[in-house]
Write a protein that holds these residues in place. Structure first.
Motif, short mmCIF file in Angstrom:
data_model
loop_
_atom_site.label_atom_id
_atom_site.label_comp_id
_atom_site.label_asym_id
_atom_site.label_seq_id
_atom_site.Cartn_x
_atom_site.Cartn_y
_atom_site.Cartn_z
N THR A 126 0.85 -1.16 -0.06
CA THR A 126 -0.02 0.04 0.13
C THR A 126 1.01 1.33 0.01
N ALA A 127 2.14 1.09 0.79
CA ALA A 127 2.85 2.40 0.94
C ALA A 127 3.70 2.43 -0.43
N GLY A 128 3.72 1.73 -1.25
CA GLY A 128 4.75 1.32 -2.36
C GLY A 128 6.22 0.92 -1.68
N LEU A 129 6.02 0.28 -0.71
CA LEU A 129 7.51 -0.22 -0.02
C LEU A 129 7.72 -1.57 0.03
N ASP A 130 7.23 -2.17 -0.96
CA ASP A 130 7.42 -3.81 -0.96
C ASP A 130 8.60 -3.96 -1.83
N ILE A 131 9.77 -3.52 -1.38
CA ILE A 131 11.13 -3.35 -2.11
C ILE A 131 11.74 -4.86 -1.79
N PRO A 132 11.94 -5.59 -3.19
CA PRO A 132 12.43 -6.86 -3.01
C PRO A 132 13.86 -6.78 -2.17
N GLY A 133 13.97 -7.87 -1.26
CA GLY A 133 15.45 -7.82 -0.63
C GLY A 133 15.59 -6.57 0.56
N ALA A 134 14.53 -5.71 0.92
CA ALA A 134 14.51 -4.60 1.91
C ALA A 134 14.72 -5.28 3.09
N PHE A 135 15.55 -4.67 4.03
CA PHE A 135 15.79 -4.90 5.47
C PHE A 135 14.26 -4.28 6.16
N HIS A 136 13.39 -4.66 7.00
CA HIS A 136 12.37 -4.02 7.55
C HIS A 136 12.69 -4.12 9.17
N LEU A 137 12.74 -2.90 9.61
CA LEU A 137 12.85 -2.87 11.13
C LEU A 137 11.71 -2.02 11.61
N TYR A 138 11.42 -2.41 13.03
CA TYR A 138 10.27 -1.76 13.75
C TYR A 138 11.37 -1.12 15.16
N PRO A 139 11.53 0.18 15.31
CA PRO A 139 12.37 0.92 16.30
C PRO A 139 11.45 1.01 17.56
N LEU A 140 12.08 0.64 18.67
CA LEU A 140 11.81 1.05 19.99
C LEU A 140 12.19 2.63 20.19
N ALA A 141 13.21 3.00 19.75
CA ALA A 141 13.48 4.22 19.92
C ALA A 141 14.66 4.79 18.73
N ILE A 142 14.54 5.92 18.69
CA ILE A 142 15.63 6.53 17.52
C ILE A 142 16.32 7.81 18.14
N TYR A 143 17.50 7.46 18.54
CA TYR A 143 18.15 8.60 19.13
C TYR A 143 19.24 9.35 18.26
N ILE A 144 19.08 10.63 18.20
CA ILE A 144 19.73 11.57 16.87
C ILE A 144 20.39 12.71 17.71
N ASN A 145 21.64 13.41 17.23
CA ASN A 145 21.93 14.35 17.77
C ASN A 145 21.73 15.62 16.68
N ASP A 146 20.81 15.56 15.90
CA ASP A 146 20.52 16.25 14.88
C ASP A 146 19.04 16.92 15.10
N ARG A 147 18.84 17.90 15.54
CA ARG A 147 17.69 18.49 16.00
C ARG A 147 16.59 18.58 14.85
N ALA A 148 16.93 19.34 13.60
CA ALA A 148 16.11 19.22 12.55
C ALA A 148 15.56 17.93 12.14
N TYR A 149 16.39 16.63 12.24
CA TYR A 149 16.26 15.54 11.98
C TYR A 149 15.25 14.85 12.89
N VAL A 150 15.37 15.11 13.96
CA VAL A 150 14.33 14.65 15.03
C VAL A 150 12.90 15.50 14.70
N ASP A 151 12.95 16.61 14.54
CA ASP A 151 11.62 17.23 14.37
C ASP A 151 10.94 17.02 13.30
N SER A 152 11.62 16.33 12.25
CA SER A 152 10.94 16.04 10.90
C SER A 152 10.19 14.58 11.15
#
Length: 343
Positions: free
Chosen positions: A166-192
């Motif tokens: 549905t999301a157009g992300l049925d990519i052959p061979g892709a790694f699929h991950l479900y994050p418990l947390a995402i830690y980033i030192n870049d505030r603009a990236y976090v805000d997005s």
């Protein structure tokens, strides 16, 4: 050799099942890399991968920039942000964990990949992945937010979810991950990422001390001073053994809908590594990883953190990569609010 044959046998069985969701080629590739890291650990002396991280960070090497490809428009799917990095490195700690510990952490519709599929354990085990990334010249929506962005993602390796098509992300061979947390030192990236309710947290104290050369040989020390679940790691990379394309999709079920952060790296140098992951006793992450990996390692004498040994995958993306953050709307009447009414 027996371990290798057992691993490949499991891959063939899973790859041939139409409902498994991960391609045989991807499973073979991942299993061989992980097995290489496991063999390195078996051969390593106990003192080879011990110690705390340095409080400092080397930078990634810069590379040539490119335009970010615009994701194809899909009904019901909204593109929130696009991203680009000119160069990047990654160390993915692949940790065997009892499946019974992982299932309660996943929402409905997500299933752990069996550790047996990648040669790390049995059918009753899953794979917990700590992704450690260094991005150079990371840009959000065409604007560079930070010279060097450091990212750490404790996550679960999952099968391709049903909503990927549905999301157009049925990519052959892709790694699929479900994050418990995402830690980033870049505030603009976090805000997005927060625009899609992704579990992103601004953490300026992250450090990556990378001493890995262009051939993929060397060490990486990582320190993540997350409040309730601090951890650090020490990895030794044995060199890049192959080059190919890598696709990674991070999924998250939030109030607004299903978020998917999809990365594409057209040129990826890959190789095995061995690691020790240190966690603070009594924390959620410590309890989750206890008894996992390839067994316990030494306790860090300075911090008192306990460790486990695990194989890892080392990557370098010399031409950088691109990414997009999309939001798949929840149908009205499902969940707390549907996106058509949410602000």
């Amino acid at each position: 050799m027996l371990a290798l044959l057992t691993t490949l046998g499991a891959i063939r069985r899973i790859g041939s099942h139409p409902a498994r969701g991960a391609s045989r080629k991807w499973l073979t590739r991942l299993a061989l890399l992980v097995l290489g890291g496991a063999l390195l650990l078996v051969a390593a002396p106990a003192s080879a991968v011990t110690g705390d991280t340095a409080k400092g960070s080397t930078t990634c090497r810069s590379g040539a920039g490119r335009a970010v490809p615009k994701p194809a428009a899909t009904p019901g799917v909204r593109v929130l942000h696009t991203y680009r990095m000119s160069f990047a490195t990654e160390m993915a700690n692949a940790i065997r964990v009892d499946r019974a510990k992982l299932v309660p952490l996943l929402p409905k519709g997500y299933e752990p990949v069996p550790a047996s599929a990648v040669g790390l354990g049995g059918e009753n085990d899953g794979v917990f992945v700590i992704v450690n990334v260094c991005n150079e010249n990371f840009g959000v929506d065409g604007r560079v937010s930070q010279r060097t962005s450091l990212v750490n993602v404790p996550s679960i390796l999952v099968r391709e979810p049903a909503g990927a098509a549905t999301a157009g992300l049925d990519i052959p061979g892709a790694f699929h991950l479900y994050p418990l947390a995402i830690y980033i030192n870049d505030r603009a990236y976090v805000d997005s990422l927060r625009d899609a309710d992704m579990p992103a947290r601004f953490l300026p104290g992250i450090t990556h001390d990378r001493r890995i050369d262009d051939a993929g040989v060397g060490t990486l020390k990582v320190r993540v001073p997350a409040g309730k679940n601090p951890f650090h790691s020490l990895s030794e990379a044995a060199g890049f053994t192959s080059t190919g394309r890598v696709d990674v999709v991070l999924w998250y079920e939030g109030r607004k809908g299903t978020a998917a952060l999809s990365f594409r790296f057209d040129v990826a140098q890959e190789g095995p590594a061995r690691s020790q992951v240190f966690t603070k006793p009594g924390t959620q992450l410590n309890r989750l990883l206890a008894g996992g990996g390839l067994g316990p390692g030494p306790t860090d004498p300075r911090t008192g953190f306990e460790s486990i040994r695990t194989p890892s995958l080392s990557f370098q993306y010399p031409q950088g990569g691109s990414a997009s953050l999309v939001l798949v709307k929840k149908p009205c009447g499902h969940g707390s609010k549907c996106v058509s009414r949410a602000r």
